[in-house]
Design a protein around this motif. Structure first.
Motif, PDB file in Angstrom:
ATOM      1  N   GLN A   1      32.906  32.428  41.503  1.00  0.00           N
ATOM      2  CA  GLN A   1      33.434  32.890  42.774  1.00  0.00           C
ATOM      3  C   GLN A   1      32.293  33.043  43.775  1.00  0.00           C
ATOM      4  O   GLN A   1      31.126  33.186  43.400  1.00  0.00           O
ATOM      5  CB  GLN A   1      34.177  34.211  42.619  1.00  0.00           C
ATOM      6  CG  GLN A   1      33.359  35.388  42.141  1.00  0.00           C
ATOM      7  CD  GLN A   1      34.207  36.627  41.889  1.00  0.00           C
ATOM      8  OE1 GLN A   1      35.434  36.581  41.886  1.00  0.00           O
ATOM      9  NE2 GLN A   1      33.550  37.763  41.688  1.00  0.00           N
TER      10      GLN A   1
ATOM     11  N   GLN B   1      37.457  31.167  44.500  1.00  0.00           N
ATOM     12  CA  GLN B   1      37.288  31.141  43.050  1.00  0.00           C
ATOM     13  C   GLN B   1      37.643  29.745  42.565  1.00  0.00           C
ATOM     14  O   GLN B   1      38.593  29.125  43.056  1.00  0.00           O
ATOM     15  CB  GLN B   1      38.184  32.172  42.353  1.00  0.00           C
ATOM     16  CG  GLN B   1      37.767  33.602  42.571  1.00  0.00           C
ATOM     17  CD  GLN B   1      38.692  34.595  41.882  1.00  0.00           C
ATOM     18  OE1 GLN B   1      39.815  34.258  41.505  1.00  0.00           O
ATOM     19  NE2 GLN B   1      38.220  35.824  41.706  1.00  0.00           N
TER      20      GLN B   1
ATOM     21  N   CYS C   1      32.622  25.563  43.813  1.00  0.00           N
ATOM     22  CA  CYS C   1      32.236  26.669  44.688  1.00  0.00           C
ATOM     23  C   CYS C   1      31.066  26.289  45.594  1.00  0.00           C
ATOM     24  O   CYS C   1      31.022  26.686  46.759  1.00  0.00           O
ATOM     25  CB  CYS C   1      31.870  27.891  43.841  1.00  0.00           C
ATOM     26  SG  CYS C   1      33.298  28.896  43.365  1.00  0.00           S
TER      27      CYS C   1
ATOM     28  N   TYR D   1      32.142  35.045  37.254  1.00  0.00           N
ATOM     29  CA  TYR D   1      32.860  36.311  37.224  1.00  0.00           C
ATOM     30  C   TYR D   1      33.647  36.427  35.924  1.00  0.00           C
ATOM     31  O   TYR D   1      33.962  35.431  35.267  1.00  0.00           O
ATOM     32  CB  TYR D   1      33.792  36.451  38.435  1.00  0.00           C
ATOM     33  CG  TYR D   1      35.029  35.579  38.416  1.00  0.00           C
ATOM     34  CD1 TYR D   1      36.236  36.058  37.912  1.00  0.00           C
ATOM     35  CD2 TYR D   1      35.005  34.283  38.924  1.00  0.00           C
ATOM     36  CE1 TYR D   1      37.371  35.270  37.904  1.00  0.00           C
ATOM     37  CE2 TYR D   1      36.134  33.485  38.932  1.00  0.00           C
ATOM     38  CZ  TYR D   1      37.321  33.983  38.419  1.00  0.00           C
ATOM     39  OH  TYR D   1      38.444  33.205  38.409  1.00  0.00           O
TER      40      TYR D   1
ATOM     41  N   SER E   1      38.062  40.447  39.099  1.00  0.00           N
ATOM     42  CA  SER E   1      38.411  39.120  39.619  1.00  0.00           C
ATOM     43  C   SER E   1      39.394  39.197  40.775  1.00  0.00           C
ATOM     44  O   SER E   1      39.946  38.181  41.176  1.00  0.00           O
ATOM     45  CB  SER E   1      39.012  38.259  38.503  1.00  0.00           C
ATOM     46  OG  SER E   1      40.124  38.902  37.903  1.00  0.00           O
TER      47      SER E   1
END
Length: 629
Positions: A350, A416, A423, A455, A598
């Motif tokens: 993320q 995410q 990303c 994450y 998250s």
């Protein structure tokens, strides 16, 4: 414990209340908080809750990389600072600061004790770490363990909640069951002075201390239920004594809330409790702070625990004198056959990109930004690869602003994705348009904030209690294990009583008189917080005469209306009233996604939700205020 030993301890203690202090509500509470209780407080036990849902998982990855001991250094520091007073005053310590390695921390503390020449005994509790078992079952069966909210037909699980079934793409990091107090009691029976736990339930150290002190049996359900609530109240440290208090603004001296003392629970033989604190001239403990903390992190009127089920419906909270509040009225019954356990897994990557806009034509600026970013992501072939891509606008420019900061808002572009490369493309795609931006764009720090980070995601599940292998390990002076005691299991279980009591109050007769515009926070206090994917929110009137109106006003439909544009149809609301403390409590299912680690939303822990609702302006009938308002 034999009847002879039990009588001896009762004669020594005179059946007086047991005083149980709290020194930590999270991993960052410093070690000196334990020292303060040991040095200046007359207490029998010091307990500490160092764990949050994600901290175990973060430590697990670091442990495997040999970059972390698995326990919490703040816990070790507290014991190290306090050891002289613990020995002198015969204060016992029960903490969950062992994290993933309670045995390692216990042996470290035993070494410190040996170096000082004290005769204190150390124990640790095991049985919460079930990672290998869960991993094997997932590989073999490809079946989901039952979700914590799976028995609620109205709850919609997040679309990514079951992603960990793909254990190659989403490898498991940790799986820990919430243990009760049985191992703690076994360790105390064996003479332990310091007990290091891993993932016991937040209230288990307090339950275990009171259970052992009074010699309760494991079917003393009303008493255990009261101890559960006492633990619930003090386990968040400063949250009971002025921290996170929605009424702090009513006090002119804000120094009152600087460096506040942490709480103490005085539990009687029948379980009823006085919560209190050391009188340092700082902090605040009264009915309002206790009511607010009582409402924090509840999941309704039925509180499920590994040792007892507590019915909270008839709770009473009464201030008996300054800094002393009595809590009673809890009913207990056998625990459920299952306990909660958390599965933590690598959710992917993320990142967030923070961009600022000042003043004029702000809405159009953010519309242009979203179009530009999505255009480049699509041209680069990655737009559809994101699990989440949101453009969250924070703030509203002040009309006729007095400064540039007052005119500025920012956009949080949050993403995410399963892999790091996707990303990375968020930053790259925006950079390709960096000289085509809207007028007046500026940055928060620089693009380093947009670099992807792994994450950890969370799946709360249920685990059969009869399968737990919980034990208490008593150490010898050299750190080796003298004996290992099986904690056993509760003697009786029950199907959990219905906890979804979602009635709304009968509406009051329609008022035809005048109304006044009022901010909800001007007439209410409250608290909100997270439990996995869900957010809980409790609200109480500042003036008790407003209770009939408040309970009628705060329906589920009204809360949906107040949530406004943040409401989504996949969410579900439950509602319960606590009439004795004049509180309405809600659980909003699904609003935090898969949980805080998250969550997509900015307020990932749900702590700001209460004050968002309290900031709303509503029409209130003038006659509820009485004459003169």
């Amino acid at each position: 414990m034999s009847g002879k030993h039990l009588r001896s301890r009762f004669e020594e203690q005179g059946r007086r209340p047991v005083r149980i202090a709290n020194c930590s509500g999270g991993r960052n509470d410093p070690g000196y908080q334990m020292l303060r209780h040991a040095e200046r407080g007359y207490v029998d036990f010091i307990t500490g809750d160092y764990l949050a849902e994600v901290s175990l998982a973060e430590n697990a990855e670091a442990m495997r990389a040999e970059k972390h001991n698995g326990w919490f250094d703040t816990c070790l520091d507290g014991v190290q600072q306090s050891l002289d007073f613990l020995a002198e005053k015969h204060i016992k310590v029960i903490v969950n600061g062992g994290g993933l390695n309670p045995g390692g921390l216990a042996r470290k503390i035993q070494q410190l004790i040996q170096e000082k020449g004290y005769g204190l005994r150390v124990a640790y509790v095991s049985g919460d770490d079930i990672l290998e078992e869960v991993r094997s079952e997932l590989l073999e069966t490809k079946q989901l363990p039952p979700h914590l909210d799976g028995d609620n037909p109205d709850v919609n699980l997040n679309r990514l909640a079951t992603a960990f079934l793909d254990t190659e793409m989403k490898p498991l990091v940790a799986a820990n069951a919430y243990l009760g107090a049985r191992g703690i009691v076994k360790a105390l029976d064996a003479g332990a002075d310091i007990i290091i736990c891993g993932r016991v339930a937040d209230a288990s150290p307090v339950i275990g201390a009171a259970w052992w002190w009074f010699g309760w049996n494991d079917a003393d359900y009303d008493r255990l239920a009261h101890a559960l609530v006492a633990g619930h109240l003090i386990e968040c440290s400063g949250y009971l004594t002025g921290g996170n208090f929605s009424g702090f603004d009513q006090y002119n001296d804000l120094d009152l809330f600087v460096d506040i003392p942490f709480p103490i629970a005085e539990i009687e033989l029948d379980g009823s409790t006085i919560v209190t604190m050391d009188d340092t001239g700082k902090g605040l403990l009264n009915e309002d702070t206790v009511r607010c903390q009582f409402l924090y992190e509840l999941q309704g009127a039925i509180y499920l625990n590994s040792d007892v089920t507590a019915d909270l419906t008839d709770v009473t909270i009464k201030e008996v004198r300054s800094n002393r509040v009595q809590v009673r009225g809890i009913k207990g019954s056998p625990p459920p056959a299952t306990t909660k356990f958390g599965i933590f897994y690598q959710g992917g990557y993320q990142c967030q990109l923070l961009l600022n806009a000042t003043g004029y034509a702000t809405n159009q600026k953010w519309d242009l930004l979203e179009k530009q970013v999505k255009y480049r992501l699509k041209r680069n072939g990655v737009l559809e690869k994101f699990d989440i891509l949101e453009f969250q606008i924070i703030g509203t420019p002040q009309e006729n602003p007095e400064s540039q900061l007052a005119s500025t808002t920012y956009c949080r572009v949050f993403a995410q994705a399963p892999d790091e490369v996707t990303c990375v493309m968020l930053r790259k795609s925006w950079a390709e348009f960096v000289m085509q931006h809207f007028s007046g764009l500026h940055y928060s720090l620089d693009f380093r904030a947009a670099m992807p980070m792994r994450y950890i995601a969370y799946y709360p599940a249920l685990y059969p209690q009869h399968r737990l292998q919980e034990s208490a390990h008593i150490l010898q002076v050299d750190g080796t294990t003298e004996k290992c005691l099986n904690a056993g299991h509760p003697p009786n279980f029950q199907d959990p009583p219905c906890k979804r009591i979602s009635f709304d109050a009968e509406p009051l007769p329609t008022r035809t008189g005048p109304t006044k515009r009022v901010r909800i926070g001007d007439i209410t206090l409250g608290r909100s917080g997270d439990k996995g994917a869900n957010l809980n929110f409790g609200i109480i009137p500042k003036d008790s005469s407003h209770w009939p109106w408040l309970r009628s006003f705060f329906s589920r439909a009204k809360l949906r209306e107040l949530i406004g544009k943040d409401w989504k149809d996949e969410y579900f609301i439950e509602r319960i009233e606590f009439p004795n403390i004049q509180a309405v409590h809600f659980v909003i299912y699904g609003i935090l996604g898969r949980g805080s680690s998250s969550s997509v939303i900015l307020d990932a822990l749900g702590k700001g939700f209460c004050d968002y609702i309290r900031d709303k302006v509503i029409d209130v009938p003038v006659d509820i205020f009485g004459h003169g308002e």
